[in-house]
Design a protein around this motif. Structure first.
Motif, PDB file in Angstrom:
ATOM      1  N   GLY A   1      13.766   6.652 -10.314  1.00 49.45           N
ATOM      2  CA  GLY A   1      12.705   6.361  -9.355  1.00 49.45           C
ATOM      3  C   GLY A   1      11.633   5.471  -9.904  1.00 49.45           C
ATOM      4  N   THR A   2      11.322   5.634 -11.141  1.00 49.97           N
ATOM      5  CA  THR A   2      10.241   4.846 -11.729  1.00 49.97           C
ATOM      6  C   THR A   2      10.612   3.376 -11.779  1.00 49.97           C
ATOM      7  OG1 THR A   2       9.715   6.759 -13.081  1.00 49.97           O
ATOM      8  CG2 THR A   2       8.701   4.687 -13.704  1.00 49.97           C
ATOM      9  N   THR A   3      11.794   3.046 -12.195  1.00 48.77           N
ATOM     10  CA  THR A   3      12.173   1.645 -12.276  1.00 48.77           C
ATOM     11  C   THR A   3      12.356   1.037 -10.885  1.00 48.77           C
ATOM     12  OG1 THR A   3      14.497   2.247 -12.488  1.00 48.77           O
ATOM     13  CG2 THR A   3      13.258   1.913 -14.527  1.00 48.77           C
ATOM     14  N   PHE A   4      12.898   1.809  -9.949  1.00 50.82           N
ATOM     15  CA  PHE A   4      13.071   1.301  -8.587  1.00 50.82           C
ATOM     16  C   PHE A   4      11.727   0.994  -7.953  1.00 50.82           C
ATOM     17  CE2 PHE A   4      13.291   2.197  -3.994  1.00 50.82           C
ATOM     18  CZ  PHE A   4      14.126   1.167  -3.614  1.00 50.82           C
ATOM     19  N   LEU A   5      10.792   1.928  -8.056  1.00 51.36           N
ATOM     20  CA  LEU A   5       9.475   1.705  -7.435  1.00 51.36           C
ATOM     21  C   LEU A   5       8.701   0.605  -8.154  1.00 51.36           C
ATOM     22  CD1 LEU A   5       8.247   5.273  -6.455  1.00 51.36           C
ATOM     23  CD2 LEU A   5       8.913   3.413  -4.967  1.00 51.36           C
TER      24      LEU A   5
ATOM     25  N   ILE B   1       0.836  -1.203   0.000  1.00 50.37           N
ATOM     26  CA  ILE B   1       0.000   0.000   0.000  1.00 50.37           C
ATOM     27  C   ILE B   1       0.870   1.251   0.000  1.00 50.37           C
ATOM     28  CG2 ILE B   1      -1.631   1.348   1.381  1.00 50.37           C
ATOM     29  CD1 ILE B   1      -2.832  -1.336   2.303  1.00 50.37           C
ATOM     30  N   ALA B   2       1.917   1.258   0.832  1.00 52.94           N
ATOM     31  CA  ALA B   2       2.804   2.422   0.902  1.00 52.94           C
ATOM     32  C   ALA B   2       3.569   2.623  -0.409  1.00 52.94           C
ATOM     33  CB  ALA B   2       3.778   2.256   2.061  1.00 52.94           C
ATOM     34  N   ILE B   3       4.015   1.548  -1.027  1.00 52.78           N
ATOM     35  CA  ILE B   3       4.770   1.658  -2.284  1.00 52.78           C
ATOM     36  C   ILE B   3       3.888   2.205  -3.393  1.00 52.78           C
ATOM     37  CG2 ILE B   3       5.943   0.312  -4.074  1.00 52.78           C
ATOM     38  CD1 ILE B   3       6.878  -1.559  -1.799  1.00 52.78           C
TER      39      ILE B   3
ATOM     40  N   LEU C   1       1.252   4.105  -3.039  1.00 50.15           N
ATOM     41  CA  LEU C   1       0.960   5.514  -2.766  1.00 50.15           C
ATOM     42  C   LEU C   1       2.167   6.415  -3.023  1.00 50.15           C
ATOM     43  CD1 LEU C   1      -1.268   5.264   0.432  1.00 50.15           C
ATOM     44  CD2 LEU C   1      -1.966   5.822  -1.908  1.00 50.15           C
ATOM     45  N   LEU C   2       3.384   5.888  -2.920  1.00 51.22           N
ATOM     46  CA  LEU C   2       4.584   6.681  -3.206  1.00 51.22           C
ATOM     47  C   LEU C   2       4.757   6.965  -4.698  1.00 51.22           C
ATOM     48  CD1 LEU C   2       7.360   5.247  -0.857  1.00 51.22           C
ATOM     49  CD2 LEU C   2       6.407   7.554  -0.833  1.00 51.22           C
ATOM     50  N   GLN C   3       4.220   6.082  -5.512  1.00 46.42           N
ATOM     51  CA  GLN C   3       4.392   6.260  -6.955  1.00 46.42           C
ATOM     52  C   GLN C   3       3.572   7.443  -7.438  1.00 46.42           C
ATOM     53  OE1 GLN C   3       3.560   2.646  -9.032  1.00 46.42           O
ATOM     54  NE2 GLN C   3       5.157   1.506  -7.969  1.00 46.42           N
ATOM     55  N   SER C   4       4.122   8.126  -8.416  1.00 46.44           N
ATOM     56  CA  SER C   4       3.400   9.265  -8.986  1.00 46.44           C
ATOM     57  C   SER C   4       2.470   8.774 -10.091  1.00 46.44           C
ATOM     58  CB  SER C   4       4.391  10.282  -9.546  1.00 46.44           C
ATOM     59  OG  SER C   4       5.201   9.664 -10.526  1.00 46.44           O
ATOM     60  N   GLY C   5       1.456   9.574 -10.360  1.00 39.61           N
ATOM     61  CA  GLY C   5       0.490   9.205 -11.375  1.00 39.61           C
ATOM     62  C   GLY C   5       1.044   9.362 -12.782  1.00 39.61           C
ATOM     63  N   LYS C   6       0.242   9.016 -13.773  1.00 42.19           N
ATOM     64  CA  LYS C   6       0.660   9.108 -15.177  1.00 42.19           C
ATOM     65  C   LYS C   6       0.828  10.554 -15.619  1.00 42.19           C
ATOM     66  CE  LYS C   6      -0.024   4.701 -16.541  1.00 42.19           C
ATOM     67  NZ  LYS C   6       0.957   3.882 -17.148  1.00 42.19           N
TER      68      LYS C   6
END
Length: 131
Positions: free
Chosen positions: A48-52, A17-19, A21-26
């Motif tokens: 950040g995108t690939t890590f998340l 859930i936390a991961i 929510l940390l991701q940014s939208g499109k």
């Protein structure tokens, strides 16, 4: 074992859930391309995108595996019995044969019984009474 899996399942669920929510939208990439600063500043410009996404994939795989394992373990019945496995339960005693019933193809009318007079009553009815 089940308690450990349940705790791991709950922790992975909270982390997932936390991961997410940390991701940014499109739509966040659109603002970054026009110079709006600060997009993905914690993880760098593109890292950040690939890590998340890898973190999300790993958490999702662990979540699914713990879900399937807990479902399998809950289906296993762990009943204990005081009876040893080698004993056989006694068979029930045979009872009297059940009453026979009429075949169910034809309906039968109920039988009405008429009372028959007793012999002492017949003689008093047939004999003329004199007064």
């Amino acid at each position: 074992m089940t308690i450990l899996l349940t705790i791991l399942h709950i922790l992975v669920c909270i982390a997932l859930i936390a991961i997410v929510l940390l991701q940014s939208g499109k739509g966040a990439e659109m603002g970054a391309s026009f110079g709006a600063g600060g997009s993905q500043s914690v993880f760098g410009a593109g890292g950040g995108t690939t890590f998340l996404s890898k973190l999300t994939t790993g958490a999702a795989i662990i979540f699914m595996l713990t879900s399937l394992t807990l479902a399998y373990l809950s289906g296993q019945s762990e009943t204990s019995s005081i009876m040893p496995k080698g004993t056989v339960a006694p068979s029930p005693r045979k009872t009297a044969a059940p009453p026979t019933t009429q075949p169910t193809g034809t309906p039968q009318a109920p039988v009405q019984s008429t009372p028959t007079p007793q012999p002492s009553q017949r003689s008093s009815e047939s004999a003329p009474q004199t007064k």
